[in-house]
Design a protein around this motif. Structure first.
Motif, PDB file in Angstrom:
ATOM      1  N   THR A  91       0.820  -1.215   0.000  1.00  0.00           N
ATOM      2  CA  THR A  91       0.000   0.000   0.000  1.00  0.00           C
ATOM      3  C   THR A  91       0.853   1.265   0.000  1.00  0.00           C
ATOM      4  N   ARG A  92       2.064   1.177   0.549  1.00  0.00           N
ATOM      5  CA  ARG A  92       2.950   2.342   0.644  1.00  0.00           C
ATOM      6  C   ARG A  92       4.377   1.921   0.278  1.00  0.00           C
ATOM      7  N   PRO A  93       4.633   1.703  -1.007  1.00  0.00           N
ATOM      8  CA  PRO A  93       5.938   1.167  -1.408  1.00  0.00           C
ATOM      9  C   PRO A  93       7.116   2.070  -1.056  1.00  0.00           C
ATOM     10  N   ASN A  94       6.870   3.349  -0.824  1.00  0.00           N
ATOM     11  CA  ASN A  94       7.960   4.271  -0.474  1.00  0.00           C
ATOM     12  C   ASN A  94       7.923   4.698   0.986  1.00  0.00           C
ATOM     13  N   ASP A  95       7.274   3.875   1.838  1.00  0.00           N
ATOM     14  CA  ASP A  95       7.111   4.278   3.242  1.00  0.00           C
ATOM     15  C   ASP A  95       8.448   4.482   3.956  1.00  0.00           C
ATOM     16  N   TYR A  96       9.478   3.779   3.502  1.00  0.00           N
ATOM     17  CA  TYR A  96      10.778   3.881   4.177  1.00  0.00           C
ATOM     18  C   TYR A  96      11.738   4.826   3.459  1.00  0.00           C
ATOM     19  N   LEU A  97      11.247   5.582   2.496  1.00  0.00           N
ATOM     20  CA  LEU A  97      12.065   6.598   1.841  1.00  0.00           C
ATOM     21  C   LEU A  97      11.777   7.921   2.543  1.00  0.00           C
ATOM     22  N   GLU A 145      12.112  13.966   5.657  1.00  0.00           N
ATOM     23  CA  GLU A 145      12.093  14.128   7.117  1.00  0.00           C
ATOM     24  C   GLU A 145      13.509  14.233   7.665  1.00  0.00           C
ATOM     25  N   TRP A 146      14.395  13.381   7.154  1.00  0.00           N
ATOM     26  CA  TRP A 146      15.779  13.376   7.630  1.00  0.00           C
ATOM     27  C   TRP A 146      16.415  14.763   7.527  1.00  0.00           C
ATOM     28  N   ASP A 147      16.198  15.410   6.407  1.00  0.00           N
ATOM     29  CA  ASP A 147      16.865  16.686   6.153  1.00  0.00           C
ATOM     30  C   ASP A 147      16.364  17.801   7.057  1.00  0.00           C
ATOM     31  N   THR A 148      15.238  17.586   7.753  1.00  0.00           N
ATOM     32  CA  THR A 148      14.733  18.608   8.679  1.00  0.00           C
ATOM     33  C   THR A 148      15.225  18.403  10.111  1.00  0.00           C
TER      34      THR A 148
END
Length: 282
Positions: free
Chosen positions: A208-214, A218-221
């Motif tokens: 359902t969320r193939p990019n959930d771990y990309l 968020e990291w850059d903030t």
């Protein structure tokens, strides 16, 4: 330190019951220790026992794992955003204003997203155990394939042998630790066989969320101190991703753990010391 040094608790978070263990309840400083995708809170026993000499340590079972409720809405709730909402509800109900976060694999991703959103400013220091804002697609597919169709065996001893094989990348575990890993992550099926203690539908997340771990956005903030422990042989957190984590966003400290893949078991003194020193610095 024996298992008699923790207590077991349940709380309703976003309408679902979560289980967690608590260690070192007399201490004021708090560490949240969150397990990986197909695992349970009890994977954190050794680290929590060690840290509980100084910290209160809360180790949740993610929705659909261990003793936490299974989701009746797998496509909506087995995803990082819902896990973050539940984590936020958990710490709010516990009255925790600030705390450290140690997360293995998925537990690290939950911490990263939470630190960038609902728990920004409340997570003081973040330890990512073989997790980063981008994960290797072939490794994700490997995990999805075995986690979505969990093996089942006639006996617990056979399940232990399976765990020793599939979790070999964890590095060294004592015979007693392998036995505990098995006994704390087993459930019996209606036909009498035993299988790992989680809802196989939790892998719907990858569909359902193939990019959930990309999660570079968020990291850059992030601006909090981050320690990344990378298994030297990890096929999930690639060296180039770990290198990018050093320079982007919070500029993580990256330490490579020899003789481990995905993910170091956080069960030996050298690994305790890395986490402890990092947390004590802030």
């Amino acid at each position: 330190m024996s298992s008699s040094h923790f207590s077991s608790h349940y709380l309703r978070c976003e309408g679902r019951e979560l289980h967690y263990t608590e260690w070192g309840s007399a201490h004021s400083e708090v560490v949240i220790a969150w397990h990986g995708l197909a695992r349970t809170s009890r994977d954190m026993d050794d680290l929590a026992a060690h840290l509980s000499q100084r910290y209160r340590v809360i180790c949740p079972d993610t929705l659909g794992r261990g003793l936490s409720q299974w989701s009746p809405l797998p496509d909506e709730e087995y995803c990082l955003d819902f896990y973050v909402r539940q984590a936020t509800a958990l710490v709010d109900q516990l009255g925790l204003q600030s705390f450290h976060w140690v997360g293995t694999s998925m537990g690290g991703a939950i911490g990263t997203v939470a630190a960038a959103t609902t728990l920004r400013g409340r997570i003081r220091r973040l330890v990512l155990n073989d997790n980063g804002p981008e994960l290797a697609a072939p490794a994700l597919e490997r995990i999805r394939s075995y986690a979505g169709s969990p093996a089942a065996f006639d006996s617990v001893s056979e399940l232990e042998q399976y765990f020793r094989s599939v979790y070999k990348p964890y590095g060294w575990l004592s015979d007693a630790q392998w036995r505990r890993l098995t006994e704390t992550s087993v459930r019996r099926l209606p036909d009498g066989r035993v299988t790992p203690h989680y809802d196989p539908a939790m892998v719907r997340q990858f569909i359902t969320r193939p990019n959930d771990y990309l999660r570079w956005a968020e990291w850059d903030t992030l601006s909090l101190p981050v320690l990344c422990l990378r298994g030297a042989d990890s096929d999930l957190l690639l060296p180039e991703t770990a290198e990018a984590m050093r320079s982007r966003g919070p500029a993580a400290v990256v330490v490579t753990i020899a003789d481990c893949g995905h993910a170091p078991a956080l069960n030996v003194p050298e690994q305790f010391a890395l986490v402890e020193r990092f947390l004590a610095a802030g």
